[in-house]
Motif scaffolding. Structure first.
Motif, PDB file in Angstrom:
ATOM      1  N   PRO A 163      82.980 -44.041 -24.864  1.00 46.52           N
ATOM      2  CA  PRO A 163      83.039 -42.738 -24.179  1.00 46.52           C
ATOM      3  C   PRO A 163      83.775 -42.806 -22.844  1.00 46.52           C
ATOM      4  O   PRO A 163      83.933 -41.773 -22.190  1.00 46.52           O
ATOM      5  N   LEU A 164      84.199 -43.988 -22.421  1.00 45.72           N
ATOM      6  CA  LEU A 164      84.784 -44.162 -21.094  1.00 45.72           C
ATOM      7  C   LEU A 164      86.306 -44.142 -21.084  1.00 45.72           C
ATOM      8  O   LEU A 164      86.913 -44.336 -20.042  1.00 45.72           O
ATOM      9  N   GLU A 165      86.902 -43.895 -22.231  1.00 47.52           N
ATOM     10  CA  GLU A 165      88.357 -44.032 -22.320  1.00 47.52           C
ATOM     11  C   GLU A 165      89.105 -42.912 -21.596  1.00 47.52           C
ATOM     12  O   GLU A 165      88.592 -41.810 -21.419  1.00 47.52           O
ATOM     13  N   HIS A 166      90.329 -43.225 -21.194  1.00 51.24           N
ATOM     14  CA  HIS A 166      91.214 -42.226 -20.598  1.00 51.24           C
ATOM     15  C   HIS A 166      91.461 -41.108 -21.600  1.00 51.24           C
ATOM     16  O   HIS A 166      91.394 -41.314 -22.820  1.00 51.24           O
ATOM     17  N   SER A 167      91.778 -39.926 -21.101  1.00 49.61           N
ATOM     18  CA  SER A 167      91.943 -38.771 -21.979  1.00 49.61           C
ATOM     19  C   SER A 167      93.081 -38.956 -22.978  1.00 49.61           C
ATOM     20  O   SER A 167      93.079 -38.343 -24.050  1.00 49.61           O
ATOM     21  N   SER A 168      94.059 -39.799 -22.664  1.00 54.31           N
ATOM     22  CA  SER A 168      95.137 -40.047 -23.625  1.00 54.31           C
ATOM     23  C   SER A 168      94.630 -40.838 -24.825  1.00 54.31           C
ATOM     24  O   SER A 168      95.200 -40.747 -25.920  1.00 54.31           O
ATOM     25  N   VAL A 169      93.555 -41.609 -24.618  1.00 51.04           N
ATOM     26  CA  VAL A 169      92.917 -42.323 -25.721  1.00 51.04           C
ATOM     27  C   VAL A 169      91.959 -41.401 -26.460  1.00 51.04           C
ATOM     28  O   VAL A 169      92.031 -41.240 -27.680  1.00 51.04           O
ATOM     29  N   SER A 170      91.049 -40.774 -25.716  1.00 49.48           N
ATOM     30  CA  SER A 170      90.067 -39.890 -26.363  1.00 49.48           C
ATOM     31  C   SER A 170      90.751 -38.704 -27.041  1.00 49.48           C
ATOM     32  O   SER A 170      90.329 -38.256 -28.113  1.00 49.48           O
ATOM     33  N   GLY A 171      91.812 -38.199 -26.431  1.00 48.81           N
ATOM     34  CA  GLY A 171      92.546 -37.090 -27.038  1.00 48.81           C
ATOM     35  C   GLY A 171      93.239 -37.500 -28.327  1.00 48.81           C
ATOM     36  O   GLY A 171      93.275 -36.741 -29.300  1.00 48.81           O
ATOM     37  N   SER A 172      93.785 -38.720 -28.346  1.00 51.59           N
ATOM     38  CA  SER A 172      94.405 -39.223 -29.569  1.00 51.59           C
ATOM     39  C   SER A 172      93.362 -39.382 -30.669  1.00 51.59           C
ATOM     40  O   SER A 172      93.606 -39.061 -31.837  1.00 51.59           O
ATOM     41  N   LEU A 173      92.182 -39.872 -30.290  1.00 50.04           N
ATOM     42  CA  LEU A 173      91.108 -40.048 -31.271  1.00 50.04           C
ATOM     43  C   LEU A 173      90.624 -38.704 -31.807  1.00 50.04           C
ATOM     44  O   LEU A 173      90.356 -38.572 -33.005  1.00 50.04           O
ATOM     45  N   THR A 174      90.531 -37.711 -30.929  1.00 47.94           N
ATOM     46  CA  THR A 174      90.126 -36.376 -31.374  1.00 47.94           C
ATOM     47  C   THR A 174      91.142 -35.800 -32.357  1.00 47.94           C
ATOM     48  O   THR A 174      90.774 -35.201 -33.374  1.00 47.94           O
ATOM     49  N   ALA A 175      92.422 -35.990 -32.065  1.00 48.78           N
ATOM     50  CA  ALA A 175      93.468 -35.498 -32.964  1.00 48.78           C
ATOM     51  C   ALA A 175      93.365 -36.164 -34.335  1.00 48.78           C
ATOM     52  O   ALA A 175      93.525 -35.504 -35.375  1.00 48.78           O
ATOM     53  N   LEU A 176      93.074 -37.452 -34.351  1.00 51.02           N
ATOM     54  CA  LEU A 176      92.905 -38.156 -35.626  1.00 51.02           C
ATOM     55  C   LEU A 176      91.638 -37.701 -36.343  1.00 51.02           C
ATOM     56  O   LEU A 176      91.623 -37.541 -37.565  1.00 51.02           O
ATOM     57  N   GLN A 177      90.582 -37.472 -35.569  1.00 52.69           N
ATOM     58  CA  GLN A 177      89.320 -37.019 -36.161  1.00 52.69           C
ATOM     59  C   GLN A 177      89.507 -35.682 -36.876  1.00 52.69           C
ATOM     60  O   GLN A 177      88.954 -35.454 -37.955  1.00 52.69           O
ATOM     61  N   GLU A 178      90.292 -34.822 -36.280  1.00 58.88           N
ATOM     62  CA  GLU A 178      90.549 -33.518 -36.883  1.00 58.88           C
ATOM     63  C   GLU A 178      91.368 -33.636 -38.167  1.00 58.88           C
ATOM     64  O   GLU A 178      91.411 -32.696 -38.961  1.00 58.88           O
ATOM     65  N   ARG A 179      91.983 -34.791 -38.370  1.00 60.44           N
ATOM     66  CA  ARG A 179      92.798 -35.022 -39.571  1.00 60.44           C
ATOM     67  C   ARG A 179      92.102 -35.960 -40.558  1.00 60.44           C
ATOM     68  O   ARG A 179      92.735 -36.458 -41.484  1.00 60.44           O
TER      69      ARG A 179
END
Length: 256
Positions: A95-111
């Motif tokens: 949960p501590l990752e930079h938004s460029s990491v968490s945002g990339s993960l969210t984009a993948l999660q949505e796919r």
């Protein structure tokens, strides 16, 4: 004004700015061009790449220049996930990752990718044993920062890398943006590692991704020749050269 927010951005070193201007004056050509000026720029780009590789423990073929750590994180996380989708779609992060990491993960999660986040201890670190417990046959990536930008916590990256040695289908991406140039960072056991020189006296708009040779990575931009197959676009020699100098100065200062 007293400026102290070096975790967000460090002022550019005067020598780094001078290097950028000098390179831009001396090498005006596109390094991809076939004429004499292009060849000279290409040779200088190779020299700069070798310098960064030597300072980070990578080989020159493993250095990918980007526009910053945000692009480097996106390229690594999405590129690894997409190249490994035939193996699985499970990723472990924190949960501590930079938004460029968490945002990339969210984009993948949505796919369709499944994301598991590690628990955070009282000291801000993660437990490598929890990584072991969460690992599955379809886990293709563990993404973790080397140093947290808010807490300054140093994560047990080496322990996690050793753990993943027994899982050849699972890659380790380390966001070392808050670590490189400040503490020793070992690229051994890591598949991709990102950082941004503007954190230690470099210039904004430049970043680096280290990627292990022969490791599959799906590009996120297409077209436009570059120094690598994985990131298209005209090579920015001035930014690359200034990044190399900033890294050299930061490493020299750390060692002294």
């Amino acid at each position: 004004m007293i400026y102290l927010d070096y975790a967000a951005h460090a002022p550019a070193d005067p020598a780094v700015l001078e290097r950028f201007c000098d390179i831009e004056r001396r090498f005006p050509a596109n390094p991809n061009s076939v004429h004499a000026a292009g060849k000279a720029a290409r040779e200088e780009m190779a020299r700069v790449t070798e310098q960064i590789a030597a300072l980070t423990g990578a080989s020159p073929a493993e250095v990918i220049f980007t526009s910053g750590a945000t692009e480097a994180n996106n390229l690594a996380i999405k590129g690894i996930a997409q190249a490994s989708r035939h193996i699985g779609k499970h990723i472990i992060s924190t949960p501590l990752e930079h938004s460029s990491v968490s945002g990339s993960l969210t984009a993948l999660q949505e796919r369709g990718w499944e994301i598991d986040l590690l628990s955070i201890g009282r000291d801000g670190t993660v437990d490598p044993e929890e990584v072991r417990e969460l690992l599955r046959p379809d886990t293709v990536l563990v993404a973790i920062c080397a140093v947290d930008s808010e807490l300054g916590t140093i994560q047990p990256v080496n322990e996690i890398a050793a753990l993943l040695a027994d899982h050849p289908n699972c890659r380790l991406h380390v966001d070392a943006t808050q670590a490189i140039g400040r503490i020793p960072v070992d690229f051994s056991g890591i598949d991709t590692l990102s950082f941004a020189p503007h954190k230690f006296g470099g210039i904004c708009g430049s970043g680096v991704l280290l990627k292990r040779s022969r490791m599959p990575l799906e590009p996120q931009m297409n077209g436009g020749a570059s120094t690598t197959l994985y990131r298209s676009g005209t090579p920015a020699l001035g930014l690359a050269a200034s990044s190399a100098l900033a890294l050299q100065l930061a490493c020299d200062e750390r060692e002294s």
